[in-house]
Design a protein around this motif. Sequence first.
Motif, PDB file in Angstrom:
ATOM      1  N   UNK A  89       0.840  -1.206   0.000  1.00 38.92           N
ATOM      2  CA  UNK A  89       0.000   0.000   0.000  1.00 38.92           C
ATOM      3  C   UNK A  89       0.875   1.256   0.000  1.00 38.92           C
ATOM      4  N   UNK A  90       1.946   1.237   0.795  1.00 36.81           N
ATOM      5  CA  UNK A  90       2.856   2.391   0.835  1.00 36.81           C
ATOM      6  C   UNK A  90       3.509   2.609  -0.528  1.00 36.81           C
ATOM      7  N   UNK A  91       3.935   1.527  -1.152  1.00 34.22           N
ATOM      8  CA  UNK A  91       4.565   1.632  -2.476  1.00 34.22           C
ATOM      9  C   UNK A  91       3.589   2.214  -3.493  1.00 34.22           C
ATOM     10  N   UNK A  92       2.335   1.782  -3.421  1.00 35.52           N
ATOM     11  CA  UNK A  92       1.313   2.304  -4.340  1.00 35.52           C
ATOM     12  C   UNK A  92       1.095   3.796  -4.115  1.00 35.52           C
ATOM     13  N   UNK A  93       1.136   4.231  -2.852  1.00 32.68           N
ATOM     14  CA  UNK A  93       0.967   5.652  -2.557  1.00 32.68           C
ATOM     15  C   UNK A  93       2.118   6.484  -3.116  1.00 32.68           C
ATOM     16  N   UNK A  94       3.314   5.887  -3.176  1.00 37.16           N
ATOM     17  CA  UNK A  94       4.470   6.604  -3.717  1.00 37.16           C
ATOM     18  C   UNK A  94       4.371   6.723  -5.231  1.00 37.16           C
ATOM     19  N   UNK A  95       3.965   5.640  -5.893  1.00 36.56           N
ATOM     20  CA  UNK A  95       4.034   5.578  -7.353  1.00 36.56           C
ATOM     21  C   UNK A  95       2.719   5.917  -8.054  1.00 36.56           C
ATOM     22  N   UNK A  96       1.592   5.898  -7.341  1.00 33.39           N
ATOM     23  CA  UNK A  96       0.310   6.214  -7.960  1.00 33.39           C
ATOM     24  C   UNK A  96      -0.474   7.151  -7.039  1.00 33.39           C
ATOM     25  N   UNK A  97      -0.055   8.406  -7.043  1.00 28.85           N
ATOM     26  CA  UNK A  97      -0.746   9.401  -6.227  1.00 28.85           C
ATOM     27  C   UNK A  97      -1.166  10.574  -7.096  1.00 28.85           C
ATOM     28  N   UNK A  98      -2.037  11.413  -6.564  1.00 21.88           N
ATOM     29  CA  UNK A  98      -2.611  12.509  -7.336  1.00 21.88           C
ATOM     30  C   UNK A  98      -2.407  13.837  -6.619  1.00 21.88           C
ATOM     31  N   UNK A  99      -2.289  14.886  -7.419  1.00 23.47           N
ATOM     32  CA  UNK A  99      -2.227  16.251  -6.913  1.00 23.47           C
ATOM     33  C   UNK A  99      -3.370  17.013  -7.585  1.00 23.47           C
ATOM     34  N   UNK A 100      -4.309  17.560  -6.809  1.00 22.33           N
ATOM     35  CA  UNK A 100      -5.476  18.207  -7.426  1.00 22.33           C
ATOM     36  C   UNK A 100      -5.143  19.419  -8.276  1.00 22.33           C
TER      37      UNK A 100
END
Length: 230
Positions: free
Chosen positions: A27-38
Amino acid sequence: MTHAVTYIPEHDKSATDDDYSAVLDDLSSASVHRNFDPYVDIDWGAPHMTITPNDPRWILSKEVDPIGRHPWYQQLPQEKQIEIGMWRQANVAKVGLQFESILIRGIKQYTAVQPNNSPEFRYATHEAKEECQHTLMFQEFVNRVGMDVPGGSWFLRRISPIVPLFATVTPLYFYMMVLGGEEPIDHLQKQFLRSGSKQHPAMSSIMQIHVAEEARHISFAHQLLENKVP
């Protein structure tokens, strides 16, 4: 209805803990590599994103929204339906912001008491960062709609400073409350996105980002409770 309680022998618990830690690492890895900035992933300034008071896409969906399907709403003049639709969707975003604010404060209370090498610390902090981005996204939307919506009830706003304390005193109850808020919202947003109903692209963009990241947040709360409650 009764549920059997599964007993985990001592020699199996280490394997279970390893699996739990591996899930949190994923889950942490996914947050690093697949995150969004509005402010990067939503083109607020694009012409099709312009919010105007005469746009029929603000009319509430008959298929999904309980107000939208009500005969009283449907018999109103179109301009009134648009006005109510704008207010309702902006207020929903404001409620989302207030809920996320409570969650962020609770998460920081929770991480503050975690020991070194806690598998929960890193992911929970990733989640808090993503929730901060969500509050920016919701408030930007409210500001652009231009209606001074209050969000949640007076009672919700009053207890807002108290609820995060549960994350320190009774963290499992706190995460149960988190799921009680996140699961219904996630379900409703998925309904909207799957329904094919026409809605303003600003609202669609917000929902798509929120659903994508909430999937991780909900998974973390489930994993935490599944691992800690026994």
